[in-house]
Scaffold this motif. Structure first.
Motif, PDB file in Angstrom:
ATOM      1  N   GLY A  72       0.837  -1.206   0.000  1.00 16.39           N
ATOM      2  CA  GLY A  72       0.000   0.000   0.000  1.00 16.39           C
ATOM      3  C   GLY A  72       0.866   1.246   0.000  1.00 16.39           C
ATOM      4  N   SER A  73       0.488   2.233  -0.823  1.00 14.71           N
ATOM      5  CA  SER A  73       1.321   3.435  -0.965  1.00 14.71           C
ATOM      6  C   SER A  73       1.448   4.201   0.346  1.00 14.71           C
ATOM      7  CB  SER A  73       0.746   4.349  -2.048  1.00 14.71           C
ATOM      8  OG  SER A  73      -0.513   4.846  -1.630  1.00 14.71           O
ATOM      9  N   GLY A  74       0.460   4.046   1.241  1.00 12.16           N
ATOM     10  CA  GLY A  74       0.475   4.798   2.494  1.00 12.16           C
ATOM     11  C   GLY A  74       1.247   4.130   3.617  1.00 12.16           C
ATOM     12  N   MET A  75       1.943   3.015   3.302  1.00 11.80           N
ATOM     13  CA  MET A  75       2.772   2.369   4.332  1.00 11.80           C
ATOM     14  C   MET A  75       3.951   3.281   4.675  1.00 11.80           C
ATOM     15  SD  MET A  75       1.678  -0.571   5.374  1.00 11.80           S
ATOM     16  CE  MET A  75       3.114  -1.259   6.205  1.00 11.80           C
ATOM     17  N   THR A  76       4.173   3.484   5.966  1.00  9.50           N
ATOM     18  CA  THR A  76       5.367   4.252   6.362  1.00  9.50           C
ATOM     19  C   THR A  76       6.571   3.310   6.343  1.00  9.50           C
ATOM     20  OG1 THR A  76       5.143   3.706   8.699  1.00  9.50           O
ATOM     21  CG2 THR A  76       3.983   5.688   7.934  1.00  9.50           C
ATOM     22  N   PHE A  77       7.760   3.888   6.371  1.00 12.14           N
ATOM     23  CA  PHE A  77       8.949   3.033   6.358  1.00 12.14           C
ATOM     24  C   PHE A  77       9.084   2.251   7.660  1.00 12.14           C
ATOM     25  CE2 PHE A  77       9.827   5.985   2.886  1.00 12.14           C
ATOM     26  CZ  PHE A  77      10.014   5.046   1.886  1.00 12.14           C
ATOM     27  N   THR A  78       8.578   2.819   8.757  1.00  8.78           N
ATOM     28  CA  THR A  78       8.557   2.052  10.007  1.00  8.78           C
ATOM     29  C   THR A  78       7.579   0.892   9.878  1.00  8.78           C
ATOM     30  OG1 THR A  78       9.074   4.048  11.250  1.00  8.78           O
ATOM     31  CG2 THR A  78       8.137   2.225  12.511  1.00  8.78           C
ATOM     32  N   GLY A  96      16.671  -0.288   2.047  1.00  9.52           N
ATOM     33  CA  GLY A  96      16.518   1.082   1.547  1.00  9.52           C
ATOM     34  C   GLY A  96      15.764   1.941   2.541  1.00  9.52           C
ATOM     35  N   GLY A  97      14.616   1.450   2.993  1.00 11.20           N
ATOM     36  CA  GLY A  97      13.749   2.226   3.882  1.00 11.20           C
ATOM     37  C   GLY A  97      14.426   2.632   5.174  1.00 11.20           C
ATOM     38  N   SER A  98      15.208   1.726   5.754  1.00  8.39           N
ATOM     39  CA  SER A  98      15.820   2.030   7.053  1.00  8.39           C
ATOM     40  C   SER A  98      16.965   3.024   6.922  1.00  8.39           C
ATOM     41  CB  SER A  98      16.309   0.739   7.728  1.00  8.39           C
ATOM     42  OG  SER A  98      17.378   0.207   6.984  1.00  8.39           O
ATOM     43  N   SER A  99      17.362   3.335   5.693  1.00 10.83           N
ATOM     44  CA  SER A  99      18.438   4.319   5.509  1.00 10.83           C
ATOM     45  C   SER A  99      17.874   5.739   5.356  1.00 10.83           C
ATOM     46  CB  SER A  99      19.267   3.953   4.272  1.00 10.83           C
ATOM     47  OG  SER A  99      18.600   4.326   3.081  1.00 10.83           O
ATOM     48  N   ILE A 100      16.552   5.850   5.362  1.00 15.18           N
ATOM     49  CA  ILE A 100      15.924   7.164   5.145  1.00 15.18           C
ATOM     50  C   ILE A 100      15.905   7.981   6.434  1.00 15.18           C
ATOM     51  CG2 ILE A 100      13.690   8.285   4.677  1.00 15.18           C
ATOM     52  CD1 ILE A 100      13.271   6.172   2.484  1.00 15.18           C
ATOM     53  N   GLY A 101      16.340   9.224   6.341  1.00 16.11           N
ATOM     54  CA  GLY A 101      16.252  10.202   7.429  1.00 16.11           C
ATOM     55  C   GLY A 101      16.631   9.626   8.773  1.00 16.11           C
ATOM     56  N   GLY A 102      15.753   9.847   9.773  1.00 15.96           N
ATOM     57  CA  GLY A 102      15.933   9.285  11.107  1.00 15.96           C
ATOM     58  C   GLY A 102      14.620   8.644  11.519  1.00 15.96           C
ATOM     59  N   PRO A 103      14.553   8.092  12.743  1.00 17.35           N
ATOM     60  CA  PRO A 103      13.341   7.380  13.161  1.00 17.35           C
ATOM     61  C   PRO A 103      12.057   8.205  13.037  1.00 17.35           C
ATOM     62  CG  PRO A 103      15.090   7.046  14.756  1.00 17.35           C
ATOM     63  CD  PRO A 103      15.607   8.035  13.764  1.00 17.35           C
ATOM     64  N   GLN A 104      12.074   9.467  13.467  1.00 14.99           N
ATOM     65  CA  GLN A 104      10.828  10.243  13.419  1.00 14.99           C
ATOM     66  C   GLN A 104      10.357  10.450  11.982  1.00 14.99           C
ATOM     67  OE1 GLN A 104      13.656  10.914  15.349  1.00 14.99           O
ATOM     68  NE2 GLN A 104      13.281  12.920  16.233  1.00 14.99           N
ATOM     69  N   VAL A 105      11.303  10.616  11.054  1.00 19.45           N
ATOM     70  CA  VAL A 105      10.921  10.761   9.648  1.00 19.45           C
ATOM     71  C   VAL A 105      10.325   9.447   9.137  1.00 19.45           C
ATOM     72  CG1 VAL A 105      11.785  11.135   7.288  1.00 19.45           C
ATOM     73  CG2 VAL A 105      12.573  12.611   9.147  1.00 19.45           C
ATOM     74  N   ARG A 106      10.984   8.327   9.466  1.00 18.41           N
ATOM     75  CA  ARG A 106      10.494   7.031   8.966  1.00 18.41           C
ATOM     76  C   ARG A 106       9.138   6.652   9.572  1.00 18.41           C
ATOM     77  NH1 ARG A 106      16.025   5.864   9.719  1.00 18.41           N
ATOM     78  NH2 ARG A 106      15.676   4.670  11.621  1.00 18.41           N
ATOM     79  N   ASN A 107       8.823   7.216  10.756  1.00 13.14           N
ATOM     80  CA  ASN A 107       7.521   6.952  11.372  1.00 13.14           C
ATOM     81  C   ASN A 107       6.382   7.607  10.592  1.00 13.14           C
ATOM     82  OD1 ASN A 107       8.624   5.482  13.444  1.00 13.14           O
ATOM     83  ND2 ASN A 107       8.645   7.157  14.926  1.00 13.14           N
ATOM     84  N   VAL A 108       6.709   8.544   9.726  1.00  8.42           N
ATOM     85  CA  VAL A 108       5.692   9.361   9.058  1.00  8.42           C
ATOM     86  C   VAL A 108       5.772   9.249   7.534  1.00  8.42           C
ATOM     87  CG1 VAL A 108       4.909  11.743   8.762  1.00  8.42           C
ATOM     88  CG2 VAL A 108       5.693  10.992  11.008  1.00  8.42           C
TER      89      VAL A 108
ATOM     90  N   ALA B  56       7.459   8.341  18.285  1.00 12.95           N
ATOM     91  CA  ALA B  56       8.045   9.680  18.163  1.00 12.95           C
ATOM     92  C   ALA B  56       7.809  10.263  16.775  1.00 12.95           C
ATOM     93  CB  ALA B  56       9.543   9.620  18.456  1.00 12.95           C
ATOM     94  N   VAL B  57       7.304  11.491  16.746  1.00  9.80           N
ATOM     95  CA  VAL B  57       7.200  12.220  15.473  1.00  9.80           C
ATOM     96  C   VAL B  57       7.756  13.627  15.695  1.00  9.80           C
ATOM     97  CG1 VAL B  57       5.129  10.944  14.722  1.00  9.80           C
ATOM     98  CG2 VAL B  57       4.869  13.158  15.844  1.00  9.80           C
ATOM     99  N   ASP B  58       8.235  14.226  14.608  1.00  5.20           N
ATOM    100  CA  ASP B  58       8.668  15.622  14.666  1.00  5.20           C
ATOM    101  C   ASP B  58       7.423  16.484  14.510  1.00  5.20           C
ATOM    102  OD1 ASP B  58      11.376  15.007  14.945  1.00  5.20           O
ATOM    103  OD2 ASP B  58      11.660  14.819  12.781  1.00  5.20           O
ATOM    104  N   SER B  59       7.014  17.153  15.597  1.00  3.22           N
ATOM    105  CA  SER B  59       5.734  17.852  15.565  1.00  3.22           C
ATOM    106  C   SER B  59       5.756  19.100  14.678  1.00  3.22           C
ATOM    107  CB  SER B  59       5.278  18.212  16.983  1.00  3.22           C
ATOM    108  OG  SER B  59       6.227  19.058  17.600  1.00  3.22           O
TER     109      SER B  59
END
Ligand SMILES: Cc1cc2nc3c(=O)[nH]c(=O)nc-3n(C[C@H](O)[C@H](O)[C@H](O)COP(=O)(O)OP(=O)(O)OC[C@H]3O[C@@H](n4cnc5c(N)ncnc54)[C@H](O)[C@@H]3O)c2cc1C
Ligand code: FES
Lengths: 294, 159
Positions: A72-78, A96-108, B56-59
């Motif tokens: 699904g396109s809306g899956m986050t990398f986390t 690939g996905g785990s190399s993106i940004g940091g944890p907070q970015v991958r959560n979204v 955790a998210v960047d708010s």
């Protein structure tokens, strides 16, 4: 405050398509990690948003009866990192996905956004290219599918037509069963950095010979690229040092790296050759190990 | 573009009128939750990190409207009746706070980490990776990693 003129929240894909069709200037907003960054000031391309952040039908990974994996396109990398289907069958996507940004970015950040953003550096692009992924889009005229490779049209440009939403990325069973893959991102920092070069390789070795080989690079051209000519050359070859040498000396012919403030062209060329060798060697090693285990 | 969102912030239910163009950090700060810092505003530094349903998210890079119905935790909610949380206390014990600007965000990521990995033996590398979305220009990170290690110690298996 972010600077946009209109905002509509969609609860389903069909509602998003209807909202996009009503306003030709409107664009989808998923995780917002690309879009919102650009909305701190006036940006003429992002005046009207159709919010698909909470569309549940886009946030799942499934496997069809013929083994096709539907992401699904809306899956986050986390979310992808926690998906058993992805971890067991196409772990290269998580490399690939785990190399993106940091944890907070991958959560979204979503995989659909990473691809639709069209960046030449998107870290999910190489893994999905070497998995031969197909893009599925749904619009006012129904559903269409096309190879991910053809979806990319230029830097920041993808073949998304008016009113369309990318619903999923599809990976066929024949494109991952029997294959092994690896992705490596070369960047200046270990996290929170855009790739200088990213290289993905997938291969299938049968009786010591290459039955299939795919190479996908990011930041090595205006879009993520496959190395078609190199790949073709290798079919039927012995999976040995000579093969790795041939690949290493041939990949540049398939790619178009350039100078940017991040790195000079000749430096990128050096990294491309080094990664081609290293990443392919690892993919072959994994494939031989996996087939021995079966 | 005014809407109402209802959520829980640090265990208290709230209902706020917001403009849909507002980030979650703006809304939290306007309502007095000023532990939430805005550093970069573009998701790079982690000073604005909060826990949203435990994640955790960047708010700064998150629309406030997306928090409707969610459970939000910020750093000021972590101490209870004047007692610091375990993570906050560990930061103090290890000298993990210098200028303090990055601290509220880092505390939230450490809190998520400690709650998620309770009972597991974790590596330094894991701690580093899961705190990689934060920038601290004072400490060099070492004291922060030690604070997290201190929190993990009592929970390691066999103890
Ligand atoms: C601090 C930071 C670090 C980052 N580091 C990296 C990195 O290391 N590697 C990397 O590759 N990226 C990185 N990114 C970029 C970003 O996180 C990704 O590109 C992300 O995957 C985009 O997804 P999103 O859901 O946030 O997209 P959005 O910002 O919501 O959308 C991006 C684009 O895709 C379109 N879109 C989104 N979903 C759909 C859909 N379903 N159908 C049609 N169109 C759609 C939008 O209209 C928009 O044009 C970083 C971003 C930040 C803020
Ligand atoms: S202020 Fe949000 S990440 Fe820097």
């Amino acid at each position: 405050m972010f600077d946009f003129n209109s905002y509509h929240k969609a609860k389903s894909v069909d509602e998003a398509i209807a909202l996009l069709s009503q306003n030709p200037e409107a664009i989808p907003l998923a995780g917002g990690t690309d879009v919102l960054v650009r909305l701190h000031g006036h940006n003429k391309n992002y005046r009207h948003l159709v919010d698909i952040h909470d569309v549940a039908e886009l946030k799942k990974v499934t496997m069809e009866s013929d083994g096709t994996i539907v992401i699904g396109s809306g899956m986050t990398f986390t979310g992808l990192a926690h998906s058993p289907v992805v971890c067991e069958n196409i772990p290269v996507l998580n490399e690939g996905g785990s190399s993106i940004g940091g944890p907070q970015v991958r959560n979204v950040a979503t995989v659909g956004g990473n691809i639709c953003n069209g960046a030449p550096s998107g870290d999910s692009a190489s893994p999905l290219l070497v998995l031969n992924a197909t893009v599925e889009l749904k619009g006012p005229d129904g559903i269409r599918r096309l190879p991910l490779y053809d979806f990319y049209q230029g830097p920041g440009q993808v073949d998304r037509k008016a009113g369309e939403i990318m619903t999923c990325l599809r990976v066929a069973a024949d494109d991952y069963r029997g294959w092994s893959a690896h992705y490596y991102k070369y960047a200046m920092r270990g996290a929170m950095d855009i790739a200088t070069i990213g290289c993905g390789a997938a291969c299938k070795v049968v009786d010591g010979k290459i039955a299939g080989l795919r190479l996908g690079f990011v930041v090595a051209g205006p879009t993520p690229l496959r190395c078609w000519r190199t790949e073709e050359k290798t079919i039927g070859m012995q999976a040995d040092e000579e093969l790795i040498d041939i690949v290493k000396n041939s990949v540049l012919g398939d790619l178009r790296p350039r100078d940017s403030w991040r790195a000079a062209k000749d430096f990128r060329e050096q990294i491309i050759k080094t990664l081609a060798e290293r990443v392919l060697r690892e993919a072959i090693k994994r494939n031989i190990r996996n087939t021995e285990m079966e | 573009m005014i809407r109402t969102i209802s959520c829980t912030v640090n265990s208290k239910p709230v209902s706020w009128q917001i403009d849909v163009r507002m980030s979650l950090s703006e809304v939290l700060r306007t309502n007095g939750f000023t532990s939430v810092k805005e550093g970069c505003g573009v998701g790079e530094c982690g000073a604005c990190a909060v826990l949203l349903d435990g994640i955790a998210v960047d708010s700064c890079l998150y629309l406030a409207i997306w928090a409707d119905g969610c459970n939000i935790r910020t750093s000021e909610g972590e101490s209870k009746g004047g007692t610091l949380s375990e993570v906050q206390q560990a930061y103090l014990d290890n000298g993990s706070v210098q200028c303090g600007f990055c601290t509220p965000g880092l505390v939230m990521s450490s809190t998520e980490f400690v709650e998620k990995h309770r009972g597991e033996k974790v590596t330094r590398d894991q701690i580093r990776k899961e705190h990689a979305g934060h920038i601290c220009r004072c400490t060099g990170y070492e004291s922060i990693i030690r604070a997290v290690e201190q929190c993990m110690k009592p929970y390691e298996k066999g103890k």
